[in-house]
Design a protein around this motif. Sequence first.
Motif, PDB file in Angstrom:
ATOM      1  N   ALA A  66      28.629 -22.340  61.999  1.00 21.65           N
ATOM      2  CA  ALA A  66      27.494 -21.711  62.554  1.00 21.65           C
ATOM      3  C   ALA A  66      26.373 -21.876  61.381  1.00 21.65           C
ATOM      4  CB  ALA A  66      27.452 -20.466  62.706  1.00 21.65           C
ATOM      5  N   SER A  67      25.282 -22.458  61.683  1.00 20.23           N
ATOM      6  CA  SER A  67      24.241 -22.443  60.455  1.00 20.23           C
ATOM      7  C   SER A  67      23.261 -21.198  60.704  1.00 20.23           C
ATOM      8  CB  SER A  67      22.955 -23.842  60.995  1.00 20.23           C
ATOM      9  OG  SER A  67      22.727 -23.414  62.157  1.00 20.23           O
ATOM     10  N   ARG A  68      23.337 -20.399  61.601  1.00 19.49           N
ATOM     11  CA  ARG A  68      22.527 -19.049  61.793  1.00 19.49           C
ATOM     12  C   ARG A  68      23.581 -18.035  61.733  1.00 19.49           C
ATOM     13  NH1 ARG A  68      19.903 -20.895  66.802  1.00 19.49           N
ATOM     14  NH2 ARG A  68      20.871 -18.783  67.508  1.00 19.49           N
ATOM     15  N   ALA A  69      24.185 -17.744  60.522  1.00 18.33           N
ATOM     16  CA  ALA A  69      25.242 -16.652  60.245  1.00 18.33           C
ATOM     17  C   ALA A  69      24.775 -15.375  60.823  1.00 18.33           C
ATOM     18  CB  ALA A  69      25.266 -16.410  58.788  1.00 18.33           C
ATOM     19  N   ARG A  70      23.608 -14.913  60.920  1.00 19.09           N
ATOM     20  CA  ARG A  70      23.493 -13.463  61.628  1.00 19.09           C
ATOM     21  C   ARG A  70      23.650 -13.373  62.960  1.00 19.09           C
ATOM     22  NH1 ARG A  70      18.083 -10.461  59.712  1.00 19.09           N
ATOM     23  NH2 ARG A  70      18.953 -11.269  57.650  1.00 19.09           N
ATOM     24  N   THR A  71      23.195 -14.610  63.658  1.00 14.55           N
ATOM     25  CA  THR A  71      23.489 -14.537  65.147  1.00 14.55           C
ATOM     26  C   THR A  71      24.786 -14.884  65.423  1.00 14.55           C
ATOM     27  OG1 THR A  71      21.242 -15.729  65.519  1.00 14.55           O
ATOM     28  CG2 THR A  71      22.646 -16.162  67.100  1.00 14.55           C
ATOM     29  N   ALA A  72      25.534 -15.565  64.650  1.00 14.32           N
ATOM     30  CA  ALA A  72      27.089 -16.056  64.821  1.00 14.32           C
ATOM     31  C   ALA A  72      27.718 -14.526  64.771  1.00 14.32           C
ATOM     32  CB  ALA A  72      27.691 -16.810  63.565  1.00 14.32           C
ATOM     33  N   ARG A  73      27.335 -13.653  63.633  1.00 14.38           N
ATOM     34  CA  ARG A  73      28.115 -12.445  63.562  1.00 14.38           C
ATOM     35  C   ARG A  73      27.923 -11.553  64.659  1.00 14.38           C
ATOM     36  NH1 ARG A  73      28.973  -9.606  58.429  1.00 14.38           N
ATOM     37  NH2 ARG A  73      29.903 -10.747  57.161  1.00 14.38           N
ATOM     38  N   ARG A  74      26.926 -11.568  64.963  1.00  6.69           N
ATOM     39  CA  ARG A  74      26.437 -10.649  66.345  1.00  6.69           C
ATOM     40  C   ARG A  74      27.421 -10.868  67.446  1.00  6.69           C
ATOM     41  NH1 ARG A  74      20.792 -10.519  64.553  1.00  6.69           N
ATOM     42  NH2 ARG A  74      20.491 -12.201  66.185  1.00  6.69           N
ATOM     43  N   PHE A  75      27.304 -12.165  67.668  1.00  6.19           N
ATOM     44  CA  PHE A  75      28.147 -12.735  68.837  1.00  6.19           C
ATOM     45  C   PHE A  75      29.624 -12.208  68.402  1.00  6.19           C
ATOM     46  CE2 PHE A  75      30.926 -16.085  70.363  1.00  6.19           C
ATOM     47  CZ  PHE A  75      30.759 -16.083  71.814  1.00  6.19           C
ATOM     48  N   LEU A  76      30.033 -12.602  67.561  1.00  2.00           N
ATOM     49  CA  LEU A  76      31.537 -12.540  67.018  1.00  2.00           C
ATOM     50  C   LEU A  76      31.822 -10.972  67.032  1.00  2.00           C
ATOM     51  CD1 LEU A  76      31.894 -15.423  64.556  1.00  2.00           C
ATOM     52  CD2 LEU A  76      32.948 -15.310  66.742  1.00  2.00           C
ATOM     53  N   ILE A  77      31.028 -10.058  66.867  1.00  2.35           N
ATOM     54  CA  ILE A  77      31.312  -8.662  66.820  1.00  2.35           C
ATOM     55  C   ILE A  77      31.746  -8.515  67.946  1.00  2.35           C
ATOM     56  CG2 ILE A  77      30.258  -6.511  66.155  1.00  2.35           C
ATOM     57  CD1 ILE A  77      29.248  -7.634  63.641  1.00  2.35           C
ATOM     58  N   ARG A  78      30.644  -8.566  69.021  1.00  3.84           N
ATOM     59  CA  ARG A  78      30.554  -8.494  70.316  1.00  3.84           C
ATOM     60  C   ARG A  78      32.048  -9.091  70.742  1.00  3.84           C
ATOM     61  NH1 ARG A  78      25.501  -9.786  70.387  1.00  3.84           N
ATOM     62  NH2 ARG A  78      26.026 -11.802  71.741  1.00  3.84           N
ATOM     63  N   LEU A  79      32.391 -10.304  70.798  1.00  2.00           N
ATOM     64  CA  LEU A  79      33.408 -10.823  71.343  1.00  2.00           C
ATOM     65  C   LEU A  79      34.717 -10.265  70.861  1.00  2.00           C
ATOM     66  CD1 LEU A  79      34.625 -13.224  72.747  1.00  2.00           C
ATOM     67  CD2 LEU A  79      34.574 -14.644  70.671  1.00  2.00           C
ATOM     68  N   LYS A  80      34.800  -9.946  69.363  1.00  2.00           N
ATOM     69  CA  LYS A  80      36.060  -9.287  68.863  1.00  2.00           C
ATOM     70  C   LYS A  80      36.368  -7.857  69.797  1.00  2.00           C
ATOM     71  CE  LYS A  80      37.739  -7.323  64.767  1.00  2.00           C
ATOM     72  NZ  LYS A  80      37.835  -7.531  63.278  1.00  2.00           N
ATOM     73  N   LYS A  81      35.196  -7.253  70.165  1.00  2.00           N
ATOM     74  CA  LYS A  81      35.660  -5.892  70.928  1.00  2.00           C
ATOM     75  C   LYS A  81      36.133  -6.316  72.258  1.00  2.00           C
ATOM     76  CE  LYS A  81      32.005  -3.199  68.804  1.00  2.00           C
ATOM     77  NZ  LYS A  81      30.930  -2.542  68.748  1.00  2.00           N
ATOM     78  N   GLU A  82      35.714  -7.307  72.899  1.00  2.00           N
ATOM     79  CA  GLU A  82      36.209  -7.766  74.295  1.00  2.00           C
ATOM     80  C   GLU A  82      37.466  -8.271  74.212  1.00  2.00           C
ATOM     81  OE1 GLU A  82      33.326 -10.731  76.049  1.00  2.00           O
ATOM     82  OE2 GLU A  82      31.447  -9.594  75.367  1.00  2.00           O
ATOM     83  N   LEU A  83      37.726  -9.207  73.311  1.00  2.00           N
ATOM     84  CA  LEU A  83      39.100  -9.656  73.025  1.00  2.00           C
ATOM     85  C   LEU A  83      40.055  -8.607  72.751  1.00  2.00           C
ATOM     86  CD1 LEU A  83      38.335 -12.885  70.911  1.00  2.00           C
ATOM     87  CD2 LEU A  83      39.005 -12.666  73.173  1.00  2.00           C
ATOM     88  N   LYS A  84      39.796  -7.471  71.862  1.00  2.00           N
ATOM     89  CA  LYS A  84      40.792  -6.496  71.580  1.00  2.00           C
ATOM     90  C   LYS A  84      40.943  -5.829  72.996  1.00  2.00           C
ATOM     91  CE  LYS A  84      39.942  -3.924  68.086  1.00  2.00           C
ATOM     92  NZ  LYS A  84      39.097  -3.126  67.006  1.00  2.00           N
ATOM     93  N   ARG A  85      40.086  -5.706  73.639  1.00  2.00           N
ATOM     94  CA  ARG A  85      40.069  -4.876  75.062  1.00  2.00           C
ATOM     95  C   ARG A  85      41.098  -5.624  75.903  1.00  2.00           C
ATOM     96  NH1 ARG A  85      35.029  -4.767  77.203  1.00  2.00           N
ATOM     97  NH2 ARG A  85      35.626  -6.680  78.130  1.00  2.00           N
TER      98      ARG A  85
END
Length: 102
Positions: A66-85
């Motif tokens: 990702a070239s936009r780290a802040r956007t990528a981090r927000r997406f991946l934090i949400r995705l991580k919660k979904e994947l854990k569930r």
Amino acid sequence: MKEYDLFIPLRYNDGTPIEHRKLRSLQDRLLDEFGGLTFFPQPNEGYWRMGAVTFRDEIIIFRVIASRARTARRFLIRLKKELKRDLQQEEILIVERDVETL
């Protein structure tokens, strides 16, 4: 630029295989979000200890850049919660690294 590795288990905690459609869906979401990905389909083993118990997981790895780290981090934090569930996991490992492309 940032590189992210997602370590995704191939089995639920009870040993049941995770459905292929869920892994394909994850691949599609990452491709849509990042515009590309690398998939390491060969099973890898992950180990960790909690107290005197050693746990073992079979995992696969998805890598995105990702070239936009802040956007990528927000997406991946949400995705991580979904994947854990959705994958019924206590934790999903996502590693972030600084990278440069040539």
